[in-house]
Write a protein that holds these residues in place. Structure first.
Motif, PDB file in Angstrom:
ATOM      1  N   GLN A   1      24.480  33.479  96.547  1.00 41.19           N
ATOM      2  CA  GLN A   1      23.895  34.548  97.377  1.00 41.19           C
ATOM      3  C   GLN A   1      24.812  35.611  97.838  1.00 41.19           C
ATOM      4  N   TYR A   2      25.959  34.979  98.500  1.00 42.52           N
ATOM      5  CA  TYR A   2      27.296  36.014  98.802  1.00 42.52           C
ATOM      6  C   TYR A   2      27.726  36.868  97.943  1.00 42.52           C
ATOM      7  N   LEU A   3      27.750  36.423  96.706  1.00 44.37           N
ATOM      8  CA  LEU A   3      28.305  37.174  95.706  1.00 44.37           C
ATOM      9  C   LEU A   3      27.089  38.210  95.048  1.00 44.37           C
ATOM     10  N   LYS A   4      25.939  37.829  95.237  1.00 44.83           N
ATOM     11  CA  LYS A   4      24.888  38.893  94.865  1.00 44.83           C
ATOM     12  C   LYS A   4      24.812  40.115  95.578  1.00 44.83           C
ATOM     13  N   GLU A   5      25.260  39.697  96.928  1.00 42.13           N
ATOM     14  CA  GLU A   5      25.194  40.805  98.054  1.00 42.13           C
ATOM     15  C   GLU A   5      26.537  41.379  98.115  1.00 42.13           C
ATOM     16  N   LEU A   6      27.436  41.416  97.522  1.00 46.32           N
ATOM     17  CA  LEU A   6      28.547  42.054  97.327  1.00 46.32           C
ATOM     18  C   LEU A   6      28.465  43.627  97.354  1.00 46.32           C
ATOM     19  N   ALA A   7      28.944  44.447  97.955  1.00 47.46           N
ATOM     20  CA  ALA A   7      28.625  45.795  97.731  1.00 47.46           C
ATOM     21  C   ALA A   7      29.374  46.298  96.629  1.00 47.46           C
ATOM     22  N   PRO A   8      28.787  46.845  95.648  1.00 46.74           N
ATOM     23  CA  PRO A   8      29.116  47.500  94.645  1.00 46.74           C
ATOM     24  C   PRO A   8      30.212  48.751  94.788  1.00 46.74           C
ATOM     25  N   PRO A   9      30.987  49.008  94.069  1.00 42.65           N
ATOM     26  CA  PRO A   9      31.781  50.340  94.437  1.00 42.65           C
ATOM     27  C   PRO A   9      31.123  51.376  94.032  1.00 42.65           C
ATOM     28  N   PRO A  10      31.574  52.679  94.494  1.00 42.87           N
ATOM     29  CA  PRO A  10      30.736  53.720  94.337  1.00 42.87           C
ATOM     30  C   PRO A  10      30.528  54.138  92.765  1.00 42.87           C
ATOM     31  N   ALA A  11      29.501  54.513  92.590  1.00 43.55           N
ATOM     32  CA  ALA A  11      29.189  54.666  90.904  1.00 43.55           C
ATOM     33  C   ALA A  11      29.896  55.812  90.468  1.00 43.55           C
ATOM     34  N   ALA A  12      30.493  55.670  89.329  1.00 39.56           N
ATOM     35  CA  ALA A  12      31.405  56.738  88.712  1.00 39.56           C
ATOM     36  C   ALA A  12      31.091  56.432  87.250  1.00 39.56           C
ATOM     37  N   PRO A  13      30.903  57.849  86.763  1.00 36.23           N
ATOM     38  CA  PRO A  13      30.759  58.007  85.030  1.00 36.23           C
ATOM     39  C   PRO A  13      31.926  57.078  84.203  1.00 36.23           C
ATOM     40  N   LEU A  14      31.648  56.282  83.307  1.00 37.68           N
ATOM     41  CA  LEU A  14      32.592  55.662  82.522  1.00 37.68           C
ATOM     42  C   LEU A  14      33.003  56.831  81.596  1.00 37.68           C
ATOM     43  N   PRO A  15      34.703  56.879  81.539  1.00 35.05           N
ATOM     44  CA  PRO A  15      35.068  57.836  80.650  1.00 35.05           C
ATOM     45  C   PRO A  15      34.917  57.668  79.218  1.00 35.05           C
ATOM     46  N   ALA A  16      34.628  58.674  78.425  1.00 38.51           N
ATOM     47  CA  ALA A  16      34.269  58.836  77.192  1.00 38.51           C
ATOM     48  C   ALA A  16      35.490  58.254  76.371  1.00 38.51           C
ATOM     49  N   ALA A  17      35.187  57.223  75.334  1.00 42.40           N
ATOM     50  CA  ALA A  17      36.439  56.582  74.697  1.00 42.40           C
ATOM     51  C   ALA A  17      36.351  57.245  73.482  1.00 42.40           C
ATOM     52  N   ALA A  18      37.569  57.594  73.059  1.00 39.51           N
ATOM     53  CA  ALA A  18      38.098  58.461  71.800  1.00 39.51           C
ATOM     54  C   ALA A  18      37.664  57.148  70.598  1.00 39.51           C
ATOM     55  N   PRO A  19      37.167  57.726  69.619  1.00 40.62           N
ATOM     56  CA  PRO A  19      36.838  56.676  68.643  1.00 40.62           C
ATOM     57  C   PRO A  19      38.084  56.390  67.664  1.00 40.62           C
ATOM     58  N   ALA A  20      38.067  55.256  67.159  1.00 42.39           N
ATOM     59  CA  ALA A  20      39.291  54.957  66.412  1.00 42.39           C
ATOM     60  C   ALA A  20      39.669  55.666  65.216  1.00 42.39           C
ATOM     61  N   PRO A  21      40.932  55.762  64.747  1.00 46.34           N
ATOM     62  CA  PRO A  21      41.213  56.476  63.563  1.00 46.34           C
ATOM     63  C   PRO A  21      40.418  55.704  62.193  1.00 46.34           C
ATOM     64  N   ALA A  22      40.141  56.422  61.346  1.00 46.63           N
ATOM     65  CA  ALA A  22      39.428  55.677  60.069  1.00 46.63           C
ATOM     66  C   ALA A  22      40.006  54.436  59.710  1.00 46.63           C
ATOM     67  N   ALA A  23      41.314  54.751  59.278  1.00 49.54           N
ATOM     68  CA  ALA A  23      41.935  53.337  58.872  1.00 49.54           C
ATOM     69  C   ALA A  23      41.816  52.350  59.741  1.00 49.54           C
ATOM     70  N   THR A  24      42.009  52.414  61.212  1.00 48.42           N
ATOM     71  CA  THR A  24      41.837  51.253  62.144  1.00 48.42           C
ATOM     72  C   THR A  24      40.781  50.822  62.001  1.00 48.42           C
ATOM     73  N   ALA A  25      39.765  51.552  62.040  1.00 47.96           N
ATOM     74  CA  ALA A  25      38.352  51.285  62.084  1.00 47.96           C
ATOM     75  C   ALA A  25      37.791  50.290  60.639  1.00 47.96           C
ATOM     76  N   ALA A  26      38.540  50.710  59.718  1.00 45.10           N
ATOM     77  CA  ALA A  26      38.281  50.097  58.307  1.00 45.10           C
ATOM     78  C   ALA A  26      38.917  48.751  58.449  1.00 45.10           C
ATOM     79  N   ARG A  27      39.960  48.728  58.807  1.00 48.46           N
ATOM     80  CA  ARG A  27      40.746  47.499  58.976  1.00 48.46           C
ATOM     81  C   ARG A  27      40.096  46.399  60.036  1.00 48.46           C
TER      82      ARG A  27
END
Length: 429
Positions: A296-322
């Protein structure tokens, strides 16, 4: 010349004032161990010892105060810190090397003020910044339990901290800056259950010791926010217990939280790494009422201020294939082609918050060293993941984790070979 002497005088006065301030801050709410002070906890001796045994479980005391292969509570376990190693002390009632010559007031002062029997300041590797919130009654019960243990003759090992961290002066300054004694005070605006949960989480549970970030001097700026942090020297990230993007449980069913703390697994998560030991040695033995209060205590912890998650850069093609190829070769059999996992056995990777954490340390740890839930009474034969340290190099680890973090709707940043190398070599920061 007069200006020089005036400057020296002012500097001297400032130094004396600073020393006086540090000294006064180090004796706040000090326990008088010489005063006549009977046990604060009333009741038959057997029930007091049983209560203390339960509280020792809640504090997971045996884990730190038992060396690998050593006798229970006899100390000697090395606790590595960025400043050197601290060795846990002997808590058995041996008069020469343990707590046999201590009084309940001495023990209460150690818990409440962070001082040893002789008045020496204790290292905060013993988490008295959390234990100070423990009540005198619970401290006395703990002491009664420890006094009931078989006495073990085992001298305490000296710490191997670097200068100046090995000095009492440095500890006094640290405490003046970051430690304030104070027993937990109930919040009258909250329920009794919430207050019980807060008492356990903040006090004996010392959850903030892992789940709060630390500064360069090893102190938490706000130990009550449980906002997550890298565990020093262990290279595991203890996620925020408030953030819905990390390990926040505000939208969880209470039963799932209780189940996770009781068995190590739940329909929404499983524990591994340092938390697996906490469940194995501590929380699985707590009552459902106490686990419910913590939930119950953990459920009621105040969440941090909402912030948009940064967009992730896609992996290079070679890394993605590997990465896709490595996943097909080593992971798909358990975690599925779409990262769906197997209910009750292998966790889903798609939409898994543990997979998309900003910190990649835990993922690298699990791939290199394996992932194992604790064997508990409620889950005696947990499924595990084998280590791949000898199978994958750092480029492989980075590629397969990048594939997992950017597939099936996951949109997290890529993992670099350098991150994998740091964890492998034990130098993640």
């Amino acid at each position: 010349m007069k200006r020089l002497w005036l400057g020296l005088l002012v500097a001297g006065l400032l130094l004396v004032g600073a020393l006086a301030l540090v000294g006064s801050l180090n004796v706040r709410d000090e326990v008088d161990v010489d005063a006549t002070s009977p046990l604060a906890a009333a009741g038959p001796r057997d029930s007091l010892v049983a209560r203390g045994a339960y509280l020792a479980r809640a504090g997971n005391c045996m884990s730190c105060h038992t060396a690998r292969g050593g006798q229970s509570y006899a100390g000697g376990r090395a606790i590595d810190t960025p400043f050197g190693s601290v060795f846990s002390s002997n808590l058995t009632p041996d008069e020469q090397t343990g707590l046999g010559a201590w009084s309940p007031a001495h023990f209460w002062r150690a818990m409440h003020n962070g001082r040893s029997r002789d008045g020496r300041l204790l290292s905060p590797a013993f988490p008295y910044p959390s234990y100070t919130q423990v009540t005198r009654e619970d401290s006395d019960a703990l002491f009664a339990y420890l006094q009931s243990l078989p006495a073990v003759i085992q001298p305490n090992q000296p710490h191997t901290l670097r200068f100046p961290y090995d000095t009492q002066a440095a500890l006094a300054v640290w405490r003046a800056l970051y430690f304030k004694p104070g027993v937990y005070e109930a919040d009258s605006q909250r329920s009794a259950e919430w207050n019980r949960g807060a008492y356990l989480v903040r006090g004996l549970g010392h959850c903030a010791a892992c789940h709060s970030a630390r500064n360069a001097l090893g102190a938490s700026s706000n130990a009550l926010d449980l906002a997550g942090g890298l565990i020093p020297m262990q290279n595991w990230y203890a996620p925020s217990l408030a953030s819905p993007h990390e390990a926040g449980v505000g939208d969880w069913d209470r039963g799932y939280i209780v189940g996770l703390l009781k068995t190590g697994v739940s329909p929404r998560a499983s524990v591994t790494g340092p938390m697996a030991e906490v469940v194995l040695r501590s929380t699985q033995y707590l009552s459902d009422a106490d686990l419910g209060a913590m939930a119950q205590y953990l459920k009621e912890l105040a969440p941090p201020p909402a912030a948009p998650l940064p967009a992730a850069a896609p992996a290079p093609a070679a890394t993605a294939a590997r990465g896709a190829g490595l996943y097909e070769q080593h992971c798909v059999q358990c975690h599925g082609e779409q990262g769906q996992g197997v209910s009750g056995a292998y966790p889903a990777l798609a939409g898994n918050r543990a997979v998309t954490l900003a910190s990649t340390a835990n993922l690298v740890q699990i791939v290199l060293n394996g992932g194992y839930a604790p064997a508990t009474d409620g889950n005696p034969r947990p499924f595990g993941m084998p280590p791949f340290m000898l199978v994958m190099d750092d480029n492989d680890v980075a590629a397969v984790l990048t594939h997992i973090r950017q597939s099936w709707g996951n949109q997290a940043s890529l993992v670099t070979p350098l991150e994998a190398s740091r964890v492998r070599s034990g130098n993640a920061r």
